[in-house]
Design a protein around this motif. Structure first.
Motif, PDB file in Angstrom:
ATOM      1  N   ARG A  17      18.335  13.597  12.500  1.00 27.99           N
ATOM      2  CA  ARG A  17      19.965  14.025  12.551  1.00 27.99           C
ATOM      3  C   ARG A  17      20.302  14.013  11.209  1.00 27.99           C
ATOM      4  N   THR A  18      19.948  13.190  10.428  1.00 22.65           N
ATOM      5  CA  THR A  18      20.265  12.967   8.795  1.00 22.65           C
ATOM      6  C   THR A  18      19.946  14.272   8.269  1.00 22.65           C
ATOM      7  N   ILE A  19      18.645  14.514   8.395  1.00 18.12           N
ATOM      8  CA  ILE A  19      18.018  15.775   7.881  1.00 18.12           C
ATOM      9  C   ILE A  19      18.941  16.903   8.141  1.00 18.12           C
ATOM     10  N   ALA A  20      19.278  17.001   9.351  1.00 14.80           N
ATOM     11  CA  ALA A  20      20.454  18.140   9.603  1.00 14.80           C
ATOM     12  C   ALA A  20      21.481  18.006   8.853  1.00 14.80           C
ATOM     13  N   GLY A  21      22.037  16.912   8.628  1.00 12.34           N
ATOM     14  CA  GLY A  21      23.233  16.544   7.924  1.00 12.34           C
ATOM     15  C   GLY A  21      23.121  16.980   6.456  1.00 12.34           C
ATOM     16  N   LEU A  22      22.099  16.668   5.901  1.00 11.80           N
ATOM     17  CA  LEU A  22      21.960  17.107   4.325  1.00 11.80           C
ATOM     18  C   LEU A  22      21.792  18.428   4.025  1.00 11.80           C
ATOM     19  N   ARG A  23      21.267  18.986   5.101  1.00 17.65           N
ATOM     20  CA  ARG A  23      20.971  20.568   5.078  1.00 17.65           C
ATOM     21  C   ARG A  23      22.278  21.137   5.228  1.00 17.65           C
ATOM     22  N   SER A  24      23.299  20.530   5.684  1.00 15.03           N
ATOM     23  CA  SER A  24      24.574  21.341   5.882  1.00 15.03           C
ATOM     24  C   SER A  24      25.627  21.311   4.785  1.00 15.03           C
ATOM     25  N   PHE A  25      24.920  20.667   3.334  1.00 18.02           N
ATOM     26  CA  PHE A  25      25.639  20.853   2.195  1.00 18.02           C
ATOM     27  C   PHE A  25      24.832  21.637   1.070  1.00 18.02           C
ATOM     28  N   ASP A  26      25.301  22.524   0.418  1.00 15.09           N
ATOM     29  CA  ASP A  26      24.800  23.333  -0.441  1.00 15.09           C
ATOM     30  C   ASP A  26      24.581  22.750  -1.982  1.00 15.09           C
ATOM     31  N   GLN A  27      24.539  21.449  -1.924  1.00 17.42           N
ATOM     32  CA  GLN A  27      24.643  20.526  -3.196  1.00 17.42           C
ATOM     33  C   GLN A  27      23.949  19.167  -3.006  1.00 17.42           C
TER      34      GLN A  27
END
Length: 455
Positions: free
Chosen positions: A337-347
């Motif tokens: 779930r955290t991996i998905a959250g990190l991939r949500s941002f382009d920075q």
């Protein structure tokens, strides 16, 4: 079977309610309303009981409390709370003594008069279930949203009409011994989770399968084609199977080519028109679209995509302060779930992570962190595991990201705020449950928001 008929059949029986949390309290009220002898069994000692339970006692509920709450009890039927493993020795002893073990959710399936759309998976359950409900409502349909999302529906079943729709978020704990399945079943994805309660990954997967194993030929199963575990469910389905994917075209399903969501081979929704950030939310949209296929118009789907800003604690924008955006992703109680959250941002972000240890591997998260995080603040019981996994990543170099160990949750938030520069993102995405310091992820998220708003 109607609700009244179900409870009339329990008259003259002794009923045990195992666990007096949120999901079982409406059940207790119904049992008492129908004059059924009811014993509420809960680990909480009397001095720690809340007012609602004491009110139920005054209404006629007998209480059996404390550490031995599952011993020295007997009854004709027992309703298990979701977090109580059905093969716990005390429950096995009850079965051996002739007690029927069931659950509030099993009872709801028996009395629900309308279509049930169920959503399970390791990640994305709440957002997908909410999207399905929003799309149906936008089409003018009467919708009841509940289950693991926090709203028990059993006591509302007598208000439901056959033309209504029920949307249920279903956890593995609710599904473990469920002997009925949803008319439309969605499995968003599967990854190791809750292995502190499930005895094995195999048991966890078997629990999830109950969302569709009891379906009929007219029912539908919706699966993530990109997830090997969920895709492997298809041969066991009794009804129609539809897939969604970000990797392969689906002529009879939904797929995303990086810019556009297609349904049954035709373009339906541009990525830029979806308000929620993150490609994982595109997956949630595809799952939801397949669930409402034939029930709502394309216009309803597009309208929800443009308006829906997300669910609390799920990459929720809390505030922007001095050019820094603070996001609450407290629902992220697993590495995936955290991996998905990190991939949500382009920075690269400032990440606050850590919490209760569910005995999960943090290696996959550690591999992702160097590419997505400029400052990692580790807190809680899994802090060292997350830090170690990051340092062991092949892309990690000393100081990239910087890693700080701050056990106090509130101090971690302040440290993140102090380190942030204009343009930065501060993300609470713990990759762990909240139980080491908080009652649940909702309390953790609200404490994060309260602290951020007070900065």
């Amino acid at each position: 079977m109607k609700l009244q008929e179900y409870f009339e059949k329990l008259r003259g029986k002794r009923v045990l309610v195992l666990g007096l949390g949120v999901s079982n309290r409406p059940l207790v009220r119904l049992l008492l309303r129908y004059g059924i002898e009811t014993v509420g069994c809960d680990k909480t000692p009397r001095e720690a009981l809340d007012d609602e339970v004491l009110e139920l006692e005054r209404a006629g509920l007998s209480l059996h409390l404390g550490e031995g709450y599952l011993t020295g009890i007997a009854g004709d039927i027992a309703f298990r709370t979701p977090g109580l493993h059905p093969l716990k020795p005390e429950l096995c002893a009850l079965r051996a003594a002739g007690t029927e073990i069931t659950s509030e959710m099993e009872a709801f399936f028996e009395v629900c008069p309308c279509r049930i759309i169920g959503v399970t998976g390791s990640d994305g359950k709440t957002t997908t279930a909410t999207l399905i409900a929003e799309m149906l409502r936008h089409a003018g349909r009467k919708v009841w949203l509940g289950g693991n999302i926090g709203t028990p529906l059993l006591d509302r079943a007598d208000k439901m009409e056959p033309t209504d729709s029920v949307v249920l978020e279903l956890s593995s704990f609710q599904l473990m011994d469920l002997h009925r399945s949803c008319h439309i079943a969605v499995v968003t994805n599967l990854a190791p989770n809750h292995l502190d309660i499930h005895r094995s990954m195999e048991e966890y997967i078997a629990a999830k399968k109950n969302i569709f194993l009891h379906q009929g030929a007219d029912d539908t199963l919706i699966l993530n084609a990109d997830n090997a575990l969920t895709a492997g469910f298809a041969p066991e389905a009794a009804g129609a199977v539809r897939f969604f994917s970000r990797q392969t075209g689906q002529p009879n399903g939904a797929w995303f080519d990086g810019e556009t969501v297609y349904l049954d081979g035709r373009p339906l929704l541009k990525r830029e028109k979806i308000l929620l950030p993150g490609v994982h939310n595109v997956e949630n949209y595809m799952a939801a679209i397949l669930a409402v296929r034939g029930l709502v118009s394309d216009g309803n789907i597009r309208a929800v995509a443009a308006q829906f800003g997300g669910v609390e604690h799920r990459i929720e924008l809390v505030r922007e302060r001095n050019g820094v955006r603070f996001y609450n992703d407290s629902i992220a109680s697993s590495p995936s779930r955290t991996i998905a959250g990190l991939r949500s941002f382009d920075q690269k972000v400032i990440l606050i992570a850590g919490g209760y240890d569910k005995h999960l591997s943090y290696a996959p998260l550690g591999d992702e962190i160097p590419s997505h995080v400029r400052l990692l603040i580790c807190t809680g019981a899994t802090a060292q595991k997350i830090a170690d996994a990051t340092r062991q990543a092949s892309d990690y170099r000393e100081g990239h990201p910087e890693i700080r160990m701050i056990d106090d949750f509130y101090a971690a938030i302040h440290a993140a705020a102090d380190a942030a520069q204009p343009g930065d993102v501060v993300l609470l995405s713990p990759a762990a449950a909240a139980f080491d310091k908080f009652k649940n992820f909702m309390v953790r998220g609200r404490e994060f928001k309260k602290t951020v708003m007070a900065l």
